[in-house]
Design an enzyme around this catalytic site. Structure first.
Site, mmCIF file in Angstrom:
data_model
loop_
_atom_site.group_PDB
_atom_site.id
_atom_site.type_symbol
_atom_site.label_atom_id
_atom_site.label_comp_id
_atom_site.label_asym_id
_atom_site.label_seq_id
_atom_site.Cartn_x
_atom_site.Cartn_y
_atom_site.Cartn_z
ATOM 1 N N GLY A 48 16.450 22.429 13.870
ATOM 2 C CA GLY A 48 17.214 21.282 14.145
ATOM 3 C C GLY A 48 17.097 19.737 12.728
ATOM 4 N N GLU A 102 11.424 15.606 14.440
ATOM 5 C CA GLU A 102 12.092 16.223 14.799
ATOM 6 C C GLU A 102 13.421 15.672 14.910
ATOM 7 O OE1 GLU A 102 12.422 18.860 16.495
ATOM 8 O OE2 GLU A 102 10.572 19.742 17.771
ATOM 9 N N ASP A 103 14.223 17.204 15.619
ATOM 10 C CA ASP A 103 15.511 16.575 15.351
ATOM 11 C C ASP A 103 16.248 15.663 17.174
ATOM 12 O OD1 ASP A 103 15.128 19.410 17.135
ATOM 13 O OD2 ASP A 103 16.901 19.708 16.567
ATOM 14 N N ASP A 106 13.716 15.683 23.988
ATOM 15 C CA ASP A 106 14.237 16.030 24.843
ATOM 16 C C ASP A 106 13.269 15.962 25.873
ATOM 17 O OD1 ASP A 106 16.219 16.422 26.677
ATOM 18 O OD2 ASP A 106 15.342 18.846 26.912
ATOM 19 N N LYS A 134 15.173 11.670 24.661
ATOM 20 C CA LYS A 134 16.580 11.392 25.810
ATOM 21 C C LYS A 134 15.371 11.077 26.983
ATOM 22 C CE LYS A 134 19.860 15.164 25.529
ATOM 23 N NZ LYS A 134 21.061 16.506 25.724
ATOM 24 N N ILE A 156 24.314 17.617 23.555
ATOM 25 C CA ILE A 156 24.899 17.085 21.774
ATOM 26 C C ILE A 156 24.541 17.946 20.500
ATOM 27 C CG2 ILE A 156 24.785 14.332 21.886
ATOM 28 C CD1 ILE A 156 22.283 15.761 19.733
ATOM 29 N N ASP A 162 22.473 22.883 16.670
ATOM 30 C CA ASP A 162 23.951 23.148 17.551
ATOM 31 C C ASP A 162 23.653 24.127 18.665
ATOM 32 O OD1 ASP A 162 20.691 24.433 18.308
ATOM 33 O OD2 ASP A 162 21.687 26.786 18.129
HETATM 34 P P1 5GP Z 1 11.815 19.444 24.891
HETATM 35 O O1 5GP Z 1 10.585 20.639 24.568
HETATM 36 O O2 5GP Z 1 11.594 18.136 24.390
HETATM 37 O O3 5GP Z 1 12.528 20.047 26.031
HETATM 38 O O4 5GP Z 1 13.021 20.558 23.712
HETATM 39 C C1 5GP Z 1 13.280 19.888 22.577
HETATM 40 C C2 5GP Z 1 14.347 21.000 22.177
HETATM 41 O O5 5GP Z 1 15.657 21.504 23.033
HETATM 42 C C3 5GP Z 1 14.667 20.308 20.546
HETATM 43 O O6 5GP Z 1 14.052 21.079 19.647
HETATM 44 C C4 5GP Z 1 16.495 21.851 20.889
HETATM 45 O O7 5GP Z 1 16.123 22.389 20.026
HETATM 46 C C5 5GP Z 1 16.939 21.755 22.271
HETATM 47 N N1 5GP Z 1 17.651 20.169 23.284
HETATM 48 C C6 5GP Z 1 17.164 19.755 23.668
HETATM 49 N N2 5GP Z 1 18.496 19.112 23.957
HETATM 50 C C7 5GP Z 1 19.805 19.301 23.196
HETATM 51 C C8 5GP Z 1 20.897 18.360 22.902
HETATM 52 O O8 5GP Z 1 21.174 17.717 23.648
HETATM 53 N N3 5GP Z 1 21.712 19.367 22.084
HETATM 54 C C9 5GP Z 1 21.021 20.491 20.640
HETATM 55 N N4 5GP Z 1 21.646 21.279 20.907
HETATM 56 N N5 5GP Z 1 19.195 20.933 21.526
HETATM 57 C C10 5GP Z 1 18.865 20.248 22.466
HETATM 58 MG MG MG Z 2 13.712 20.069 17.302
#
Ligand code: 5GP
Ligand code: MG
Length: 179
Positions: A48, A102-103, A106, A134, A156, A162
């Protein structure tokens, strides 16, 4: 702006490229200021963050290195189910200044896992740079120093991110349109 369709979902532009790049400029300037003289090793988390990493690195003006890691998800045998393993760290991280690129953060669980893994390699310090955060979803206590943009909880795509493998190539960021 032009809406797009990916599989079953409609998306509309929410952050145009020019706005993204303005924030990438700002984050790069902060890193140039904070990490000068530390020869930071940027660790970009694929897939990402490939576009963010490219635009960010073009704006880093201090001596630095960049490398790429990936989180491999596999079904674990434990009761927790999914286990994420960090693959692709070939560098010696001992005493290094690391910047995780990181992209999106969340819940923060992915980032926490990365920090745990990298922490075992005895780096001097670990900084976090994320394109997107977020804040309302964050469940883990993380010190994220470099955040390009804070966004609401909506899903998004674009600029590297993606939906089911698709949409990474768009230069703008799109938000899902509720139907
Ligand atoms: P976390 O472990 O912080 O909950 O999740 C991070 C991962 O969730 C990101 O690296 C991504 O792959 C995915 N992710 C979370 N929100 C989004 C979003 O709005 N769009 C996309 N495409 N991926 C997301
Ligand atoms: Mg990522």
């Amino acid at each position: 702006m032009n809406p797009i369709r990916i599989k079953d979902k409609q998306f509309a532009v929410s952050i145009p490229e020019a706005d993204i790049l303005k924030e990438v400029d700002r984050v790069a300037a902060e890193i140039n200021r904070d990490l000068a003289g530390k020869n930071p090793l940027f660790l970009s988390v694929l897939n990402g963050s490939f576009m963010f990493t490219a635009d960010l690195m073009k704006r880093i003006a201090i001596p630095c290195e960049v490398s790429f890691v990936k989180l491999a998800s596999y079904q674990g045998v434990t009761s927790t189910g999914k286990v994420k393993e960090v693959i692709g760290i070939n560098e010696d991280l001992t005493d290094r200044t690391i910047v995780i690129v990181e992209d999106i953060v969340d819940t923060g669980q992915t980032m926490q896992r990365l920090l745990e893994t990298l922490g075992t390699r005895r780096p001097r310090e670990i900084h976090i740079a994320t394109l997107l955060l977020k804040p309302d979803k964050l469940k883990v206590d993380l010190d994220i120093e470099y955040v390009a943009m804070r966004i609401p909880n909506d899903f998004i795509v674009g600029y590297g991110l993606d939906y089911d493998g698709l949409g990474r190539n768009y230069k703008d960021i799109y938000t899902v349109v509720n139907d």
